[in-house]
Design an enzyme around this catalytic site. Structure first.
Site, PDB file in Angstrom:
ATOM      1  N   LYS A  38       4.723  34.157 -64.351  1.00  0.00           N
ATOM      2  CA  LYS A  38       5.891  34.913 -64.804  1.00  0.00           C
ATOM      3  C   LYS A  38       6.008  34.747 -66.309  1.00  0.00           C
ATOM      4  O   LYS A  38       6.142  33.630 -66.816  1.00  0.00           O
ATOM      5  CB  LYS A  38       7.149  34.400 -64.106  1.00  0.00           C
ATOM      6  N   ARG A  60      19.445  40.854 -66.382  1.00  0.00           N
ATOM      7  CA  ARG A  60      20.464  39.874 -66.806  1.00  0.00           C
ATOM      8  C   ARG A  60      21.838  40.528 -66.834  1.00  0.00           C
ATOM      9  O   ARG A  60      22.837  39.864 -66.551  1.00  0.00           O
ATOM     10  CB  ARG A  60      20.073  39.249 -68.139  1.00  0.00           C
ATOM     11  N   ARG A  93      13.572  31.632 -72.592  1.00  0.00           N
ATOM     12  CA  ARG A  93      12.923  30.893 -71.505  1.00  0.00           C
ATOM     13  C   ARG A  93      11.478  30.538 -71.854  1.00  0.00           C
ATOM     14  O   ARG A  93      10.653  30.335 -70.979  1.00  0.00           O
ATOM     15  CB  ARG A  93      12.940  31.723 -70.222  1.00  0.00           C
ATOM     16  N   GLU A 142      -1.504  28.528 -64.008  1.00  0.00           N
ATOM     17  CA  GLU A 142      -0.234  28.454 -63.275  1.00  0.00           C
ATOM     18  C   GLU A 142      -0.424  28.933 -61.833  1.00  0.00           C
ATOM     19  O   GLU A 142       0.129  28.358 -60.896  1.00  0.00           O
ATOM     20  CB  GLU A 142       0.827  29.324 -63.960  1.00  0.00           C
ATOM     21  N   LYS A 198       4.397  38.770 -62.701  1.00  0.00           N
ATOM     22  CA  LYS A 198       5.615  39.437 -63.163  1.00  0.00           C
ATOM     23  C   LYS A 198       5.696  39.375 -64.677  1.00  0.00           C
ATOM     24  O   LYS A 198       5.476  38.292 -65.226  1.00  0.00           O
ATOM     25  CB  LYS A 198       6.811  38.725 -62.530  1.00  0.00           C
ATOM     26  N   SER A 230      13.144  45.009 -64.003  1.00  0.00           N
ATOM     27  CA  SER A 230      14.283  45.859 -64.370  1.00  0.00           C
ATOM     28  C   SER A 230      14.000  46.727 -65.591  1.00  0.00           C
ATOM     29  O   SER A 230      14.334  47.913 -65.609  1.00  0.00           O
ATOM     30  CB  SER A 230      15.515  44.988 -64.601  1.00  0.00           C
ATOM     31  N   TYR A 262      12.680  48.342 -58.046  1.00  0.00           N
ATOM     32  CA  TYR A 262      13.975  49.005 -57.894  1.00  0.00           C
ATOM     33  C   TYR A 262      13.794  50.451 -57.457  1.00  0.00           C
ATOM     34  O   TYR A 262      14.775  51.118 -57.141  1.00  0.00           O
ATOM     35  CB  TYR A 262      14.772  48.901 -59.201  1.00  0.00           C
TER      36      TYR A 262
HETATM   37  C1  PBG Z   1      15.222  34.488 -62.945  1.00  0.00           C
HETATM   38  C2  PBG Z   1      14.772  35.881 -62.705  1.00  0.00           C
HETATM   39  C3  PBG Z   1      14.722  36.906 -63.647  1.00  0.00           C
HETATM   40  C4  PBG Z   1      14.257  38.026 -62.986  1.00  0.00           C
HETATM   41  C5  PBG Z   1      14.051  37.680 -61.661  1.00  0.00           C
HETATM   42  N1  PBG Z   1      14.357  36.339 -61.510  1.00  0.00           N
HETATM   43  C6  PBG Z   1      15.170  36.942 -65.055  1.00  0.00           C
HETATM   44  C7  PBG Z   1      14.666  36.004 -66.035  1.00  0.00           C
HETATM   45  O1  PBG Z   1      13.663  35.332 -65.871  1.00  0.00           O
HETATM   46  O2  PBG Z   1      15.350  35.930 -67.060  1.00  0.00           O
HETATM   47  C8  PBG Z   1      14.055  39.357 -63.640  1.00  0.00           C
HETATM   48  C9  PBG Z   1      13.791  40.501 -62.736  1.00  0.00           C
HETATM   49  C10 PBG Z   1      13.920  41.809 -63.380  1.00  0.00           C
HETATM   50  O3  PBG Z   1      13.968  41.971 -64.620  1.00  0.00           O
HETATM   51  O4  PBG Z   1      13.967  42.784 -62.624  1.00  0.00           O
HETATM   52  N2  PBG Z   1      15.969  34.006 -61.881  1.00  0.00           N
END
Ligand code: PBG
Length: 293
Positions: free
Chosen positions: A164, A174, A187, A203, A218, A244, A283
């Site tokens: 990720k 968010r 992050r 990873e 991701k 998203s 989505y």
């Molecule tokens: C963290 C998490 C995130 C997403 C899924 N799980 C956000 C992040 O890492 O800040 C993002 C998913 C998306 O953008 O659709 N719990």
């Protein structure tokens, strides 16, 4: 991916994710019934708690919003579709990090995975078929697997957000979960560097060794190379998360009449499939299922 919000009696639209809402318990039940009827094979739940705290205790509280929603869906749908729960703390912490933080504001990896283990057991107890740790803490898959096995949840699977990336495409998500990282933080200490492919593959290998049942890359479109490389190296089921921001870009351009949104959505998801993903979290799931139905 579906969002369920605690303490609300009407679904709330998310401006940056047109067509996606923060569900109430009731509207979530209705939506998941419809998705099951359309043939969508699985859903993944994200919760928005009424109150956040430093540890993110709503994530493992048996009365926490995702646990409540899992019980609702399990009793409504039995085994008609796979019910997954995202497993992280960021929606539940008041500082917005995916783990708990020490006095200097750094995420404490090892203290966090102990909490993840508790979240996994709470989600499995509430009826999750699969838990999906998304916090990118080292050792999270092993800690969760051990905790589930200790409680005899040997059949509950772990979908590892294995690679990720610290992406610029999570903004609308968010908004959807009301998360802002304290002090304008990021992050990068736990998610992957977008310049680095080999570290992401390490990873993934770690998660396989720790007992992951499914792997995930991701975001999707900007990491098709990683999807293809993970596919070539591993035989576990591979998921990709079309996140998203990927959805929002298509929706925004289509709303302006600049692209054909339906066509671009199908072409993007097909590219993810072509790269080697077996499962796609998107989505667009409902819209695509309606087209394919
Ligand atoms: C963290 C998490 C995130 C997403 C899924 N799980 C956000 C992040 O890492 O800040 C993002 C998913 C998306 O953008 O659709 N719990």
């Amino acid at each position: 991916p579906l969002f369920v919000r605690e303490g609300t009696d009407h679904p709330q639209e998310i401006t940056s994710l047109p067509g996606v809402v923060q569900h109430t318990r009731e509207s979530l039940r209705k939506e998941v019934h419809e998705l099951a009827d359309l043939g969508v094979p699985a859903v993944i739940l994200f919760g928005i708690p009424a109150a956040k705290d430093a540890e993110g205790s709503g994530a493992w509280d048996p009365g926490g919003i995702v646990q409540v929603a899992l019980r609702d869906l399990r009793s409504d749908l039995g085994d008609d579709l796979v019910i997954m729960a995202d497993l992280c703390l960021d929606e539940y912490t008041d500082h917005g990090h995916c783990g708990i933080v020490d006095a200097e504001g750094r995420v404490d990896n090892d203290a966090t995975i102990d909490l993840y283990a508790q979240v996994a057991v709470a989600q499995a107890t509430a009826g999750a078929d699969v838990v999906a740790p998304s916090g990118m803490m080292d050792g999270q898959v092993a800690a969760i697997r051990d905790a589930l096995d200790d409680e005899d949840f040997v059949d509950v699977g772990v979908l590892a957000y294995a690679a990720k990336y610290a992406s610029g495409l999570y903004g609308p998500f968010r908004d959807a979960v009301d998360v802002e990282i304290a002090g304008g933080g990021d992050r990068k200490a736990y998610q992957q560097d977008f310049r680095n492919a080999r570290e992401a593959l390490e990873e993934v290998r770690a998660d396989v060794a720790e007992g992951a049942d499914l792997l995930m890359v991701k975001p999707a479109m900007t990491y098709l190379d990683i999807i293809a490389r993970v596919r070539a190296e591993h035989d576990l089921p591979l998921a990709a998360y079309h996140v998203s921001g990927e959805y929002a870009m298509v929706k925004a351009a289509a709303a302006n009449g600049w692209i054909d949104g339906d066509l671009v959505a199908l072409q993007q998801l097909t590219a993810v499939k072509r790269a080697g993903a077996d499962l796609i979290l998107t989505y667009f799931a409902r819209e695509i299922a309606e087209v394919l139905a």
